[in-house]
Scaffold this motif. Sequence first.
Motif, PDB file in Angstrom:
ATOM      1  N   PHE A  78       9.994  -1.162 -15.663  1.00  0.00           N
ATOM      2  CA  PHE A  78       8.563  -1.460 -15.534  1.00  0.00           C
ATOM      3  C   PHE A  78       8.089  -1.183 -14.125  1.00  0.00           C
ATOM      4  O   PHE A  78       8.874  -1.135 -13.169  1.00  0.00           O
ATOM      5  CB  PHE A  78       8.255  -2.903 -15.946  1.00  0.00           C
ATOM      6  N   VAL A  79       6.763  -0.963 -13.989  1.00  0.00           N
ATOM      7  CA  VAL A  79       6.126  -0.657 -12.706  1.00  0.00           C
ATOM      8  C   VAL A  79       5.353  -1.897 -12.271  1.00  0.00           C
ATOM      9  O   VAL A  79       4.714  -2.559 -13.091  1.00  0.00           O
ATOM     10  CB  VAL A  79       5.178   0.552 -12.844  1.00  0.00           C
ATOM     11  N   TYR A  80       5.372  -2.205 -10.965  1.00  0.00           N
ATOM     12  CA  TYR A  80       4.770  -3.458 -10.511  1.00  0.00           C
ATOM     13  C   TYR A  80       4.461  -3.426  -9.015  1.00  0.00           C
ATOM     14  O   TYR A  80       4.905  -2.528  -8.281  1.00  0.00           O
ATOM     15  CB  TYR A  80       5.718  -4.626 -10.794  1.00  0.00           C
ATOM     16  N   ILE A  81       3.705  -4.427  -8.587  1.00  0.00           N
ATOM     17  CA  ILE A  81       3.439  -4.668  -7.158  1.00  0.00           C
ATOM     18  C   ILE A  81       4.171  -5.939  -6.758  1.00  0.00           C
ATOM     19  O   ILE A  81       3.994  -6.989  -7.383  1.00  0.00           O
ATOM     20  CB  ILE A  81       1.934  -4.801  -6.891  1.00  0.00           C
ATOM     21  N   GLN A  82       4.975  -5.860  -5.725  1.00  0.00           N
ATOM     22  CA  GLN A  82       5.754  -7.010  -5.262  1.00  0.00           C
ATOM     23  C   GLN A  82       4.914  -7.890  -4.338  1.00  0.00           C
ATOM     24  O   GLN A  82       4.137  -7.385  -3.521  1.00  0.00           O
ATOM     25  CB  GLN A  82       7.004  -6.527  -4.523  1.00  0.00           C
ATOM     26  N   ILE A 115       2.990  -8.377  -9.699  1.00  0.00           N
ATOM     27  CA  ILE A 115       1.905  -8.051 -10.628  1.00  0.00           C
ATOM     28  C   ILE A 115       2.346  -6.829 -11.424  1.00  0.00           C
ATOM     29  O   ILE A 115       2.591  -5.762 -10.845  1.00  0.00           O
ATOM     30  CB  ILE A 115       0.594  -7.745  -9.873  1.00  0.00           C
ATOM     31  N   SER A 116       2.447  -6.960 -12.718  1.00  0.00           N
ATOM     32  CA  SER A 116       2.892  -5.849 -13.561  1.00  0.00           C
ATOM     33  C   SER A 116       1.793  -4.803 -13.698  1.00  0.00           C
ATOM     34  O   SER A 116       0.618  -5.128 -13.901  1.00  0.00           O
ATOM     35  CB  SER A 116       3.281  -6.355 -14.952  1.00  0.00           C
ATOM     36  N   LEU A 117       2.201  -3.531 -13.620  1.00  0.00           N
ATOM     37  CA  LEU A 117       1.283  -2.411 -13.827  1.00  0.00           C
ATOM     38  C   LEU A 117       1.671  -1.606 -15.064  1.00  0.00           C
ATOM     39  O   LEU A 117       1.089  -0.557 -15.342  1.00  0.00           O
ATOM     40  CB  LEU A 117       1.276  -1.493 -12.592  1.00  0.00           C
ATOM     41  N   SER A 118       2.668  -2.089 -15.775  1.00  0.00           N
ATOM     42  CA  SER A 118       3.076  -1.478 -17.039  1.00  0.00           C
ATOM     43  C   SER A 118       3.771  -2.539 -17.877  1.00  0.00           C
ATOM     44  O   SER A 118       4.173  -3.582 -17.348  1.00  0.00           O
ATOM     45  CB  SER A 118       4.029  -0.294 -16.797  1.00  0.00           C
ATOM     46  N   LYS A 119       3.907  -2.264 -19.165  1.00  0.00           N
ATOM     47  CA  LYS A 119       4.761  -3.112 -19.986  1.00  0.00           C
ATOM     48  C   LYS A 119       6.218  -2.834 -19.611  1.00  0.00           C
ATOM     49  O   LYS A 119       6.524  -1.842 -18.950  1.00  0.00           O
ATOM     50  CB  LYS A 119       4.555  -2.794 -21.468  1.00  0.00           C
ATOM     51  N   ASN A 247      19.195  -1.754 -12.957  1.00  0.00           N
ATOM     52  CA  ASN A 247      19.531  -2.326 -11.653  1.00  0.00           C
ATOM     53  C   ASN A 247      19.118  -1.413 -10.500  1.00  0.00           C
ATOM     54  O   ASN A 247      19.539  -1.600  -9.363  1.00  0.00           O
ATOM     55  CB  ASN A 247      21.030  -2.632 -11.568  1.00  0.00           C
ATOM     56  N   LYS A 248      18.284  -0.423 -10.785  1.00  0.00           N
ATOM     57  CA  LYS A 248      17.805   0.501  -9.756  1.00  0.00           C
ATOM     58  C   LYS A 248      16.381   0.155  -9.365  1.00  0.00           C
ATOM     59  O   LYS A 248      15.566  -0.189 -10.219  1.00  0.00           O
ATOM     60  CB  LYS A 248      17.864   1.952 -10.260  1.00  0.00           C
ATOM     61  N   TYR A 249      16.071   0.274  -8.065  1.00  0.00           N
ATOM     62  CA  TYR A 249      14.740  -0.046  -7.570  1.00  0.00           C
ATOM     63  C   TYR A 249      14.160   1.174  -6.843  1.00  0.00           C
ATOM     64  O   TYR A 249      14.832   1.793  -6.019  1.00  0.00           O
ATOM     65  CB  TYR A 249      14.781  -1.229  -6.601  1.00  0.00           C
ATOM     66  N   PHE A 250      12.897   1.501  -7.161  1.00  0.00           N
ATOM     67  CA  PHE A 250      12.215   2.615  -6.520  1.00  0.00           C
ATOM     68  C   PHE A 250      10.943   2.091  -5.860  1.00  0.00           C
ATOM     69  O   PHE A 250      10.319   1.152  -6.362  1.00  0.00           O
ATOM     70  CB  PHE A 250      11.867   3.693  -7.545  1.00  0.00           C
ATOM     71  N   GLN A 251      10.570   2.708  -4.752  1.00  0.00           N
ATOM     72  CA  GLN A 251       9.398   2.257  -3.985  1.00  0.00           C
ATOM     73  C   GLN A 251       8.534   3.470  -3.648  1.00  0.00           C
ATOM     74  O   GLN A 251       9.035   4.495  -3.187  1.00  0.00           O
ATOM     75  CB  GLN A 251       9.862   1.568  -2.705  1.00  0.00           C
ATOM     76  N   TYR A 252       7.216   3.340  -3.893  1.00  0.00           N
ATOM     77  CA  TYR A 252       6.303   4.437  -3.654  1.00  0.00           C
ATOM     78  C   TYR A 252       5.205   3.952  -2.710  1.00  0.00           C
ATOM     79  O   TYR A 252       4.444   3.033  -3.042  1.00  0.00           O
ATOM     80  CB  TYR A 252       5.676   4.919  -4.976  1.00  0.00           C
TER      81      TYR A 252
END
Length: 255
Positions: A78-82, A115-119, A247-252
């Motif tokens: 899922f995509v989100y704002i931390q 804050i979730s930006l996708s399901k 278990n992988k984290y990506f940051q944009y």
Amino acid sequence: MSFSYCTIQMSALSSLCEYDSEESDCDTKSTKNKKLKLRLPDLSAVPVIPTENYTDNCDLHAGRLRSFPHVRGNWSSFVYIQYTEDEDFLKLFKKLQAKVFEIDGSCYKCDDFHISLSKTVVLQYHLITSFSTTLQKILSDFESFKLSYDSVKIYCNEENTRTFVALEVDHFSKKYLMHMTDKIDNVLKEYNLPTFYENPSFHMSILWLNGNKKAQLINILDNLNDILLNKNLKTIHINKVNCKVGNKYFQYFLL
């Protein structure tokens, strides 16, 4: 001297033959081609648990249940704002938690604030790199922005297994996030994945309870909103978006 040298050679060859007596007839020609044989390890005592028989144990995480079963090769994503907590937020959280405890003492703090930006979708392993690269391209055009919360909301998941107390973003933040999720939805469509909700409510869950406790919590919703309004939570500067894949984290990073 030559007799002594030959004696030493014969003695050495004899020793080699004795050392290898269990494996050969001491033929010097065949010794060159002989391969060392290794004993196979005994694996009879090593337990083997096939991934297909994986069973989720809800007792290990306070009664929470998976939204979909664990399948090898499928990655929950899922995509989100931390959100990074500060002292003011922690004070607000404790007051809200104390009020919820009056209704149900078995509430828990959420593992992380976002804050979730996708399901939450299922992404196959071989698609992870291209999916992340595509997200990076579309998010690199967005500017950083200010985000704030203006109300407390109560939510229940689709399975009715958990109820959440959350902070909802204000009107201006919502307008910006709507534009962002539209672009993220386009990426999800490319990979034949479910898009976000039609009329999303952008929020950050802070507390959760087992089961559907929405009706009980709505009774104290006005009190919870009074607590939020009296605390004047600071506006947050958002300059990056995150994506969790297994278990992988990506940051944009945003502009």
